[in-house]
Design a protein around this motif. Structure first.
Motif, PDB file in Angstrom:
ATOM      1  N   PHE A 100      28.468  35.134  38.677  1.00 27.85           N
ATOM      2  CA  PHE A 100      29.047  36.279  39.366  1.00 27.85           C
ATOM      3  C   PHE A 100      29.004  35.986  40.864  1.00 27.85           C
ATOM      4  O   PHE A 100      28.128  35.272  41.332  1.00 27.85           O
ATOM      5  N   PRO A 101      29.941  36.539  41.617  1.00 30.27           N
ATOM      6  CA  PRO A 101      29.953  36.245  43.048  1.00 30.27           C
ATOM      7  C   PRO A 101      28.833  36.989  43.791  1.00 30.27           C
ATOM      8  O   PRO A 101      29.074  37.735  44.723  1.00 30.27           O
ATOM      9  N   LYS A 102      27.637  36.798  43.321  1.00 24.76           N
ATOM     10  CA  LYS A 102      26.453  37.383  43.938  1.00 24.76           C
ATOM     11  C   LYS A 102      25.513  36.232  44.293  1.00 24.76           C
ATOM     12  O   LYS A 102      25.815  35.071  43.997  1.00 24.76           O
ATOM     13  N   MET A 149      28.535  31.109  43.766  1.00 28.22           N
ATOM     14  CA  MET A 149      29.820  30.424  43.677  1.00 28.22           C
ATOM     15  C   MET A 149      29.797  29.108  44.452  1.00 28.22           C
ATOM     16  O   MET A 149      30.662  28.264  44.278  1.00 28.22           O
TER      17      MET A 149
ATOM     18  N   PHE B 166      33.898  37.783  34.418  1.00 27.27           N
ATOM     19  CA  PHE B 166      32.853  38.633  35.003  1.00 27.27           C
ATOM     20  C   PHE B 166      32.438  39.698  33.990  1.00 27.27           C
ATOM     21  O   PHE B 166      31.278  40.047  33.866  1.00 27.27           O
ATOM     22  N   ASN B 184      29.680  44.937  38.046  1.00 27.91           N
ATOM     23  CA  ASN B 184      30.252  43.599  38.111  1.00 27.91           C
ATOM     24  C   ASN B 184      31.773  43.566  38.231  1.00 27.91           C
ATOM     25  O   ASN B 184      32.366  42.494  38.241  1.00 27.91           O
ATOM     26  N   TYR B 188      33.848  44.241  43.388  1.00 23.22           N
ATOM     27  CA  TYR B 188      34.817  43.226  43.834  1.00 23.22           C
ATOM     28  C   TYR B 188      36.235  43.776  43.889  1.00 23.22           C
ATOM     29  O   TYR B 188      37.102  43.206  44.537  1.00 23.22           O
ATOM     30  N   TYR B 284      35.987  36.867  49.334  1.00 20.31           N
ATOM     31  CA  TYR B 284      35.794  36.640  47.899  1.00 20.31           C
ATOM     32  C   TYR B 284      36.823  35.648  47.392  1.00 20.31           C
ATOM     33  O   TYR B 284      38.008  35.887  47.482  1.00 20.31           O
ATOM     34  N   ARG B 285      36.348  34.608  46.839  1.00 18.87           N
ATOM     35  CA  ARG B 285      37.267  33.693  46.152  1.00 18.87           C
ATOM     36  C   ARG B 285      36.668  33.286  44.837  1.00 18.87           C
ATOM     37  O   ARG B 285      35.501  32.934  44.772  1.00 18.87           O
ATOM     38  N   TRP B 286      37.429  33.345  43.780  1.00 20.11           N
ATOM     39  CA  TRP B 286      36.913  32.878  42.493  1.00 20.11           C
ATOM     40  C   TRP B 286      38.007  32.227  41.699  1.00 20.11           C
ATOM     41  O   TRP B 286      39.149  32.346  41.955  1.00 20.11           O
TER      42      TRP B 286
END
Lengths: 254, 286, 293
Positions: A100-102, A149, B166, B184, B188, B284-286
């Motif tokens: 997760f982006p944490k 990430m 996620f 979660n 975002y 934020y990049r994913w």
């Protein structure tokens, strides 16, 4: 002597995506504290079957299950089963690592927090123990507050394993955990599986037969939504009973 | 694929098309420039903070700005929770089926209803039937109906851009669906949801027809004190100044000044949305 | 116990969100209901045929007239003119931006279109009043610039962003393989655009125009400020006209509640609602069929 009784048993399991049947009458016992590998060509149903074990297919629209999946003797598709408790007991690692982006800390602590743990000290313990278990501690202990990430692909996958271990599961489901990784990271994941073997019931889906041969105690071969054959890994790879298994093992299709 | 045609005929067509396209740009620039140049001289402390005098021919526009501010806040208070929740349903809970189809049909229908018709609806329902009278409450509710589709569509798009992994990762750890969404997904998605909503609010701030029928006061130099009061609003005030005064040319500075403030407010919302969007895209990049 | 409460909590949350989403349905139903409700007294008294009367003279001592034909033709005239103006600009710009512009140019165009779409209609109306109308008066040698044509110019500006955005999507949705096939046959870029890409995207472009027209029909402030608002049946662009939207917005403030005039304005609202609803439904159907937008 370790207990190797059936931990998870599927009984006459059928699974449907809409009108398409993806699993046909699958019955199998997955043994406690063993590593079982599911092999078979793409689309054979091995991942679908894996996801029926912790009811992850529930989140896909328009799917249907027939038959039973017993975990410690309790049918997970019966009204008596609480899916939340089930998934706590059965951890899962996905094909594509999904941190997760944490921060790294928050990733590992996610499950414990969900289950109500608030004490910082307890969470710190959980994070350290889980990261040590997945062999990531020494690499990340100085940057637990960094975003997950930013880790490399292999590290991300081990983080996901640590995250799953943090809620103390009894079973670990791994859906092609190394398929997106380079050979070195793959080797580390395989080493990790060997270290965890015995402490957890592990089920790993893989399209890599060498990997199955290296890490598993038992192997199940799926083909076109059916379980063709299951047995001790060595026997499956050296002396399969079924013609289809042999064809697949020897690379004649798939 | 670069486009520089070789033969003369094609090149002429190419430049003609380019010319037509850039004519639009020219018109946009011209309109903005006209309002800015015409209005900049009027903008002063007294204009912004003073009260209108002589039906708005002189004085300032403070009550008008305050009225617009109240309307925007009121509209947001209603439309934001409703629109975001609706989007959460459509993105996270809804399954294919009659109910979902009906909701989507309602959203596109609502988006296509002319604002003046919504004004009539607001008049019939809020002002008269529910007895709210011509008031900030009635106006805000009407504007909220108008921008609801914008907020839902933008919020749903933002929610859908959050990777499925996620959700799966969280559910697999034993989180409930709501815990997964709250911990979660929403953190975002919220920047994107807000961006779309701000664009909607910009539209609400510039709309005239709905408030004409539900809230706006022709001339009301005192500030509103409750949601049951009428108020002045920038777009309606500009309309009044531009068409309803005995000597329209005399009020030209006031008109341009009001137009400039209005366009700054509306475009300010748009620019804020764009800035927020690009900030979070980088974060934020994913 | 804990499990049961967990189950009910999850259901409750789900239903709360569902209720929020279903509010849209409620609003649409209420819009139809309340417009209908306020229109019925007029229809009951004057009959449906009154809509097609040729005289709109709602305020009169001896003989009030509620013929809506001049308003309908006024709306149609302004809408048609606006469409004629907006379509070539909108489509050419969409083609240029989608197929010919460089990446850097495209970066400029997105905010420019958003900017144009974001200008409040009352500001456009004001601009029309101060800049466009005098210009039209000058160029055509008229006594007044407040006429159907001036209104159409402003409405075209409002329709253009819609037409560009959706047409561009439609054009980009044309599979690359179509274009490659055309190039491989030796067609030039321009030939490919006109003979392959645009025809393939045509239904999407038509839908874009329809949505643009839907916006134009319902637009109020700009037309109210610049079309002169004379309720006469005419098809001359240089004549003053009064649209349905302008009539509602201008007259609602002055009518006595519950009067014939009051209900007549709601009837106009219903006519507007049905026109835009029809246009939108057809356009959405086309867009869904071709998976655009």
């Amino acid at each position: 002597m370790t207990d190797h009784s059936a931990h998870i048993s599927a009984k006459h399991l059928n699974f449907f995506y809409g009108a398409t049947q993806a699993l046909h009458d699958v019955s199998v016992d997955l043994k406690r504290s063993r590593v079982t590998a599911f092999i078979g060509p793409s689309g054979c149903g091995k991942s679908t079957f894996l996801r029926t074990l912790n009811r992850m297919n529930d989140i896909i629209d328009d799917t249907r299950v027939e038959g039973q999946v017993l975990v410690d003797g309790l049918d997970v598709y019966s009204g008596a089963c609480n899916v939340i408790d089930l998934r706590r007991k059965i951890g899962m690692v996905f094909q594509k690592s999904n941190p997760f982006p944490k921060s790294i800390f928050d990733n590992i602590a996610y499950g414990s927090r969900i289950h109500g743990e608030k004490s910082r000290r307890v969470l710190e313990e959980v994070v350290e123990r889980s990261l040590r278990r997945s062999g990531l501690w020494d690499e990340v202990k100085d940057r637990l507050d960094h975003n997950a990430m930013g880790l490399s692909g292999g590290q991300q996958q081990r983080l996901c394993i640590a995250r799953a271990l943090a809620v103390n599961p009894e079973v670990l489901l791994m859906d092609e955990p190394a398929s997106a990784l380079d050979p070195r990271s793959t080797a580390r994941i395989e080493d990790l599986i060997s270290e965890l073997r015995g402490d957890y019931t592990i089920v790993i889906v893989t399209h890599n037969m060498q990997q199955a041969a290296r890490v598993s105690d038992e192997t199940a071969f799926f083909y076109e939504g059916k379980l063709i054959e299951v047995g001790v890994t060595k026997q499956i790879f050296t002396n399969p009973t079924e013609k289809q298994t042999e064809d697949y093992i020897t690379g004649r299709f798939g | 694929m670069s486009m520089r045609p070789r033969n003369l005929g094609e090149r002429m067509v190419y430049f003609a098309m380019m010319g037509i396209t850039y004519a639009i740009l020219l018109v946009v620039v011209y309109i903005i420039a006209d309002v800015v140049i015409g209005g900049i001289g009027t903008i002063s402390w007294e204009f912004l903070t003073g009260s209108p005098r002589k039906s708005g021919e002189e004085g300032g526009i403070w009550p008008v700005i305050v009225g617009t501010f109240y309307l925007v806040i009121g509209t947001l208070a209603v439309a934001l929770p409703l629109g975001m929740s609706g989007a959460i349903y459509l993105s996270e809970y809804a399954r294919q089926g009659r109910m979902t189809r009906l909701i989507r049909l309602a959203i596109v229908t609502l988006a296509g209803i002319p604002s003046v018709v919504l004004g009539l609806f607001g008049l019939g329902l809020f002002v008269i039937f529910l007895g709210f009278g011509a008031s900030i409450l009635s106006g805000s509710l009407t504007l909220a109906c108008m921008i609801l589709p914008t907020i839902i569509v933008a919020s749903e798009e933002s929610l859908r851009s959050i990777p499925q992994s996620f959700r799966e990762g969280s559910l697999a750890l034993g989180a409930t669906k709501w815990e997964t969404i709250r911990r979660n997904v929403l953190p975002y998605a919220i920047p994107g949801m807000l961006t779309g909503s701000i664009l909607g609010v910009g539209r609400a701030a510039g709309e005239t027809a709905p408030i004409l029928l539900t809230v706006a006061a022709f001339f009301l130099p005192s500030l509103p004190t409750s949601i049951y009061d009428q108020c002045m609003a920038l777009p309606y005030h500009l309309y009044i100044l531009a068409t309803q005064l005995p000597d329209m040319t005399k009020a030209r500075p006031m008109q341009y000044g009001t137009a400039l403030v209005l366009i700054s407010v509306v475009l300010g919302f748009n620019i804020a949305a764009i800035v927020i969007r690009s900030y979070f895209r980088r974060k934020y990049r994913w | 116990m804990a499990q049961a409460s967990q189950y009910w909590k999850a259901r409750l949350i789900r239903y709360l969100f569902m209720a929020a989403a279903a509010t849209s349905i409620l609003i649409v139903v209420l819009v139809f209901l309340f417009l209908g409700r306020e229109s019925v007294p007029f229809i009951a008294k004057h009959g449906l045929g009154a809509i097609f009367g040729g005289q709109w003279q709602p305020v009169s001592f001896e003989n009030e007239q509620f013929g809506m034909l001049p308003l309908i033709t006024g709306s149609i005239l302004v809408t048609l003119l606006a469409t004629v103006l907006a379509v070539p600009f909108g489509i050419v710009a969409a083609i240029y931006i989608a197929e010919m512009a460089s990446a850097a140019e495209r970066e400029i165009w997105k905010p420019v279109i958003e900017l144009l779409a974001g200008i409040p209609s009352v500001v456009l109306g004001f601009f029309g009043l101060v800049v466009v109308a005098p210009l039209v008066k000058e160029v055509f040698g008229l006594t007044s610039g407040l006429n159907a044509f001036t209104g159409a110019v402003l409405l075209a500006l409002m329709a253009i962003p819609t037409i560009i955005t959706i047409s561009e999507d439609a054009i980009r949705n044309v599979p690359q393989s179509y274009k490659e096939a055309s190039f491989s046959l030796g067609a030039s870029k321009l030939q490919t655009i006109w003979k392959v890409t645009v025809p393939a995207a045509l239904s999407g472009i038509v839908a874009a125009v329809m949505l643009g027209v839907g916006r134009v029909v319902g637009e109020t402030m700009a037309v109210m400020m610049v079309t002169g608002n004379a309720a006469v049946i005419t098809f001359s662009p240089t004549e003053s006209v009064r649209t349905m939207t302008a009539t509602v917005a201008a007259e609602m403030g002055e009518v006595p509640f519950g009067s014939d005039h009051y209900h007549a304005l709601f009837v106009i609202g219903v006519v507007l609602l049905l026109m835009t609803f029809g246009l939108n439904m057809v356009a959405q159907r086309v867009l869904r069929k071709y998976r655009i937008g």
